[in-house]
Design a protein around this motif. Structure first.
Motif, PDB file in Angstrom:
ATOM      1  N   LEU A   1       1.106  -5.380 -13.555  1.00  0.00           N
ATOM      2  CA  LEU A   1       0.813  -5.959 -12.245  1.00  0.00           C
ATOM      3  C   LEU A   1       0.093  -7.298 -12.418  1.00  0.00           C
ATOM      4  O   LEU A   1       0.404  -8.276 -11.716  1.00  0.00           O
ATOM      5  N   ALA A   2      -0.847  -7.344 -13.343  1.00  0.00           N
ATOM      6  CA  ALA A   2      -1.559  -8.600 -13.605  1.00  0.00           C
ATOM      7  C   ALA A   2      -0.596  -9.668 -14.115  1.00  0.00           C
ATOM      8  O   ALA A   2      -0.703 -10.847 -13.754  1.00  0.00           O
ATOM      9  N   LEU A   3       0.349  -9.258 -14.942  1.00  0.00           N
ATOM     10  CA  LEU A   3       1.357 -10.195 -15.450  1.00  0.00           C
ATOM     11  C   LEU A   3       2.163 -10.792 -14.310  1.00  0.00           C
ATOM     12  O   LEU A   3       2.556 -11.966 -14.354  1.00  0.00           O
ATOM     13  N   ARG A   4       2.388 -10.018 -13.256  1.00  0.00           N
ATOM     14  CA  ARG A   4       3.126 -10.487 -12.081  1.00  0.00           C
ATOM     15  C   ARG A   4       2.232 -11.231 -11.089  1.00  0.00           C
ATOM     16  O   ARG A   4       2.685 -11.642 -10.025  1.00  0.00           O
ATOM     17  N   GLY A   5       0.940 -11.386 -11.444  1.00  0.00           N
ATOM     18  CA  GLY A   5       0.015 -12.063 -10.549  1.00  0.00           C
ATOM     19  C   GLY A   5      -0.472 -11.176  -9.423  1.00  0.00           C
ATOM     20  O   GLY A   5      -0.941 -11.671  -8.388  1.00  0.00           O
ATOM     21  N   LEU A   6      -0.386  -9.852  -9.613  1.00  0.00           N
ATOM     22  CA  LEU A   6      -0.745  -8.891  -8.562  1.00  0.00           C
ATOM     23  C   LEU A   6      -1.926  -8.017  -8.983  1.00  0.00           C
ATOM     24  O   LEU A   6      -2.130  -6.936  -8.428  1.00  0.00           O
ATOM     25  N   GLY A   7      -2.700  -8.483  -9.929  1.00  0.00           N
ATOM     26  CA  GLY A   7      -3.776  -7.686 -10.466  1.00  0.00           C
ATOM     27  C   GLY A   7      -4.881  -7.347  -9.487  1.00  0.00           C
ATOM     28  O   GLY A   7      -5.608  -6.373  -9.679  1.00  0.00           O
ATOM     29  N   SER A   8      -4.996  -8.120  -8.423  1.00  0.00           N
ATOM     30  CA  SER A   8      -6.076  -7.874  -7.452  1.00  0.00           C
ATOM     31  C   SER A   8      -5.619  -7.038  -6.257  1.00  0.00           C
ATOM     32  O   SER A   8      -6.406  -6.790  -5.342  1.00  0.00           O
ATOM     33  N   ALA A   9      -4.364  -6.600  -6.252  1.00  0.00           N
ATOM     34  CA  ALA A   9      -3.826  -5.815  -5.130  1.00  0.00           C
ATOM     35  C   ALA A   9      -4.210  -4.348  -5.313  1.00  0.00           C
ATOM     36  O   ALA A   9      -3.570  -3.608  -6.066  1.00  0.00           O
ATOM     37  N   GLU A  10      -5.258  -3.911  -4.617  1.00  0.00           N
ATOM     38  CA  GLU A  10      -5.786  -2.555  -4.823  1.00  0.00           C
ATOM     39  C   GLU A  10      -4.797  -1.466  -4.414  1.00  0.00           C
ATOM     40  O   GLU A  10      -4.718  -0.411  -5.044  1.00  0.00           O
ATOM     41  N   ASP A  11      -4.023  -1.712  -3.355  1.00  0.00           N
ATOM     42  CA  ASP A  11      -3.062  -0.694  -2.926  1.00  0.00           C
ATOM     43  C   ASP A  11      -1.975  -0.495  -3.978  1.00  0.00           C
ATOM     44  O   ASP A  11      -1.554   0.638  -4.251  1.00  0.00           O
ATOM     45  N   LEU A  12      -1.537  -1.585  -4.597  1.00  0.00           N
ATOM     46  CA  LEU A  12      -0.523  -1.474  -5.648  1.00  0.00           C
ATOM     47  C   LEU A  12      -1.101  -0.788  -6.887  1.00  0.00           C
ATOM     48  O   LEU A  12      -0.426   0.028  -7.530  1.00  0.00           O
ATOM     49  N   ALA A  13      -2.345  -1.090  -7.213  1.00  0.00           N
ATOM     50  CA  ALA A  13      -2.984  -0.459  -8.364  1.00  0.00           C
ATOM     51  C   ALA A  13      -3.132   1.043  -8.133  1.00  0.00           C
ATOM     52  O   ALA A  13      -2.934   1.844  -9.055  1.00  0.00           O
ATOM     53  N   HIS A  14      -3.466   1.427  -6.888  1.00  0.00           N
ATOM     54  CA  HIS A  14      -3.606   2.853  -6.571  1.00  0.00           C
ATOM     55  C   HIS A  14      -2.266   3.563  -6.771  1.00  0.00           C
ATOM     56  O   HIS A  14      -2.192   4.635  -7.380  1.00  0.00           O
TER      57      HIS A  14
ATOM     58  N   ARG B   1       4.488   7.283  -3.737  1.00  0.00           N
ATOM     59  CA  ARG B   1       5.424   6.851  -2.692  1.00  0.00           C
ATOM     60  C   ARG B   1       4.745   6.793  -1.329  1.00  0.00           C
ATOM     61  O   ARG B   1       5.094   5.969  -0.480  1.00  0.00           O
ATOM     62  N   GLU B   2       3.786   7.689  -1.113  1.00  0.00           N
ATOM     63  CA  GLU B   2       3.067   7.723   0.160  1.00  0.00           C
ATOM     64  C   GLU B   2       2.358   6.397   0.432  1.00  0.00           C
ATOM     65  O   GLU B   2       2.165   6.012   1.595  1.00  0.00           O
ATOM     66  N   MET B   3       2.000   5.686  -0.624  1.00  0.00           N
ATOM     67  CA  MET B   3       1.320   4.397  -0.473  1.00  0.00           C
ATOM     68  C   MET B   3       2.206   3.359   0.202  1.00  0.00           C
ATOM     69  O   MET B   3       1.716   2.348   0.712  1.00  0.00           O
ATOM     70  N   PHE B   4       3.521   3.596   0.220  1.00  0.00           N
ATOM     71  CA  PHE B   4       4.452   2.619   0.794  1.00  0.00           C
ATOM     72  C   PHE B   4       5.118   3.125   2.074  1.00  0.00           C
ATOM     73  O   PHE B   4       6.138   2.589   2.504  1.00  0.00           O
ATOM     74  N   LYS B   5       4.530   4.142   2.686  1.00  0.00           N
ATOM     75  CA  LYS B   5       5.134   4.702   3.895  1.00  0.00           C
ATOM     76  C   LYS B   5       5.167   3.691   5.032  1.00  0.00           C
ATOM     77  O   LYS B   5       6.048   3.751   5.898  1.00  0.00           O
ATOM     78  N   GLY B   6       4.241   2.745   5.036  1.00  0.00           N
ATOM     79  CA  GLY B   6       4.213   1.735   6.093  1.00  0.00           C
ATOM     80  C   GLY B   6       5.385   0.778   6.041  1.00  0.00           C
ATOM     81  O   GLY B   6       5.686   0.101   7.031  1.00  0.00           O
ATOM     82  N   THR B   7       6.062   0.707   4.905  1.00  0.00           N
ATOM     83  CA  THR B   7       7.224  -0.175   4.754  1.00  0.00           C
ATOM     84  C   THR B   7       8.497   0.645   4.557  1.00  0.00           C
ATOM     85  O   THR B   7       9.467   0.161   3.952  1.00  0.00           O
ATOM     86  N   GLY B   8       8.474   1.885   5.017  1.00  0.00           N
ATOM     87  CA  GLY B   8       9.654   2.733   4.879  1.00  0.00           C
ATOM     88  C   GLY B   8       9.938   3.122   3.446  1.00  0.00           C
ATOM     89  O   GLY B   8      11.089   3.412   3.085  1.00  0.00           O
ATOM     90  N   GLY B   9       8.893   3.147   2.628  1.00  0.00           N
ATOM     91  CA  GLY B   9       9.061   3.527   1.231  1.00  0.00           C
ATOM     92  C   GLY B   9       9.422   2.380   0.318  1.00  0.00           C
ATOM     93  O   GLY B   9       9.561   2.570  -0.896  1.00  0.00           O
TER      94      GLY B   9
END
Length: 312
Positions: free
Chosen positions: A163-176, A249-257
């Motif tokens: 995630l850090a390599l993609r520049g997303l290291g600070s995105a807590e929802d993605l890390a979770h 997967r539940e972490m992405f329910k707001g975007t339809g998965g």
């Protein structure tokens, strides 16, 4: 057993010889990492096709090769002391990589290139090393929670780096979400490799699950899939892995998965997990079934489909 100092001298000699060879015959560090991943982590090699060519893909191979090198130590050393020395080499290598003085080992050189281009916390590399070092001293885990903690350290932490390599290291929802995918990844890998571990007198299924189904370690080592209660224990272990996938997967329910496009190359790690768990269910949770040792020829398509649907 070798003393620690003797083992350290032995290990130093090995790496000195390797460095001398490398100096005489230069080798492309990224090509080395790519081949290491292809040989020993084929699912990750398939996923690499969905990382942007160039620096991003090179960084992916460097991180995955580092993870693969450490994962292989347990089976590649004859005594625990040598394994501990190998881990110390990598601790020193990480320190030197971040000091701009990497050792002449292709994985270390590739990681150095990657850390020059992306902000990758050194802490994550150290955490993986420490967890693999502890693994050398462990033949079983007392509880499911203990194993889950280990799984996050060895697999989820790799996903944090990606995630850090993609520049997303600070995105807590993605890390979770990544923490749960990584945990499921380790559990699935342990289930797939249960016959191998049993042959080495190691039992990766936590002892609390084994106790619930009357599974005895010695029976697993002796009888394999014929051990009393082993299929029921495997079922519970597989349910634990699947629960972590469902939570992710539940972490992405707001975007339809659907996973954000930028993060999808990281979350493709979940596709082989889902595929293996489905295969395991088809053989009634017999982790010793021969069919599980064969590659699923549809996995490439499933990874491709997951990428374009942005789902895992």
């Amino acid at each position: 057993m070798l003393s620690f100092n003797a083992a350290r001298r032995c290990s130093s000699t090995i790496f000195r010889r390797y460095s001398t060879t490398t100096a005489e015959t230069p080798q492309d560090p990224i090509a080395y990492c790519r081949e290491l991943v292809r040989k020993h982590d084929y699912e990750s090699f398939l996923i690499s096709k969905f990382w942007p060519a160039g620096q991003q893909q090179d960084g992916y191979f460097a991180i995955k090769a580092f993870s693969t090198e450490l994962a292989m130590v347990q089976d590649n050393v004859s005594v625990q002391t040598l394994g501990a020395v190998r881990m110390q080499f990598w601790r020193d290598a990480v320190r030197d990589i971040y000091a701009d003085n990497p050792p002449r080992h292709p994985v270390a050189l590739a990681l150095h290139q990657t850390t020059q281009r992306a902000s990758l916390p050194a802490y994550y590399f150290k955490r993986i090393i420490d967890a693999r070092d502890e693994e050398l001293q462990t033949t079983s885990y007392p509880t499911s929670d203990a194993l889950v903690g280990h799984a996050e350290s060895v697999s989820s932490t790799v996903l944090y780096l990606l995630l850090a390599l993609r520049g997303l290291g600070s995105a807590e929802d993605l890390a979770h979400a990544a923490s749960h995918v990584g945990t499921a990844q380790t559990l699935a890998t342990l289930l797939w490799s249960l016959p191998h571990h049993a042959g080495q007198r190691r039992l990766p299924i936590p002892l609390d699950i084994c106790a619930r189904h009357g599974v005895k370690q010695e029976d697993v080592f002796r009888y394999g899939g014929g051990a009393t209660g082993i299929d029921s224990a495997v079922y519970d272990f597989a349910v634990l892995a699947n629960d972590h996938m469902l939570t992710a997967r539940e972490m992405f329910k707001g975007t339809g998965g659907k996973v954000p496009a930028a993060a999808m190359p990281v979350f493709l790690a979940g596709v082989p997990v889902t595929t293996f768990l489905a295969q395991l269910e088809k053989v009634n949770f017999d982790a010793f079934a021969r069919s599980l040792t064969m590659r699923d020829w549809r996995l490439s398509w499933k990874i491709w489909s997951g990428y374009y649907r942005r789902m895992f």
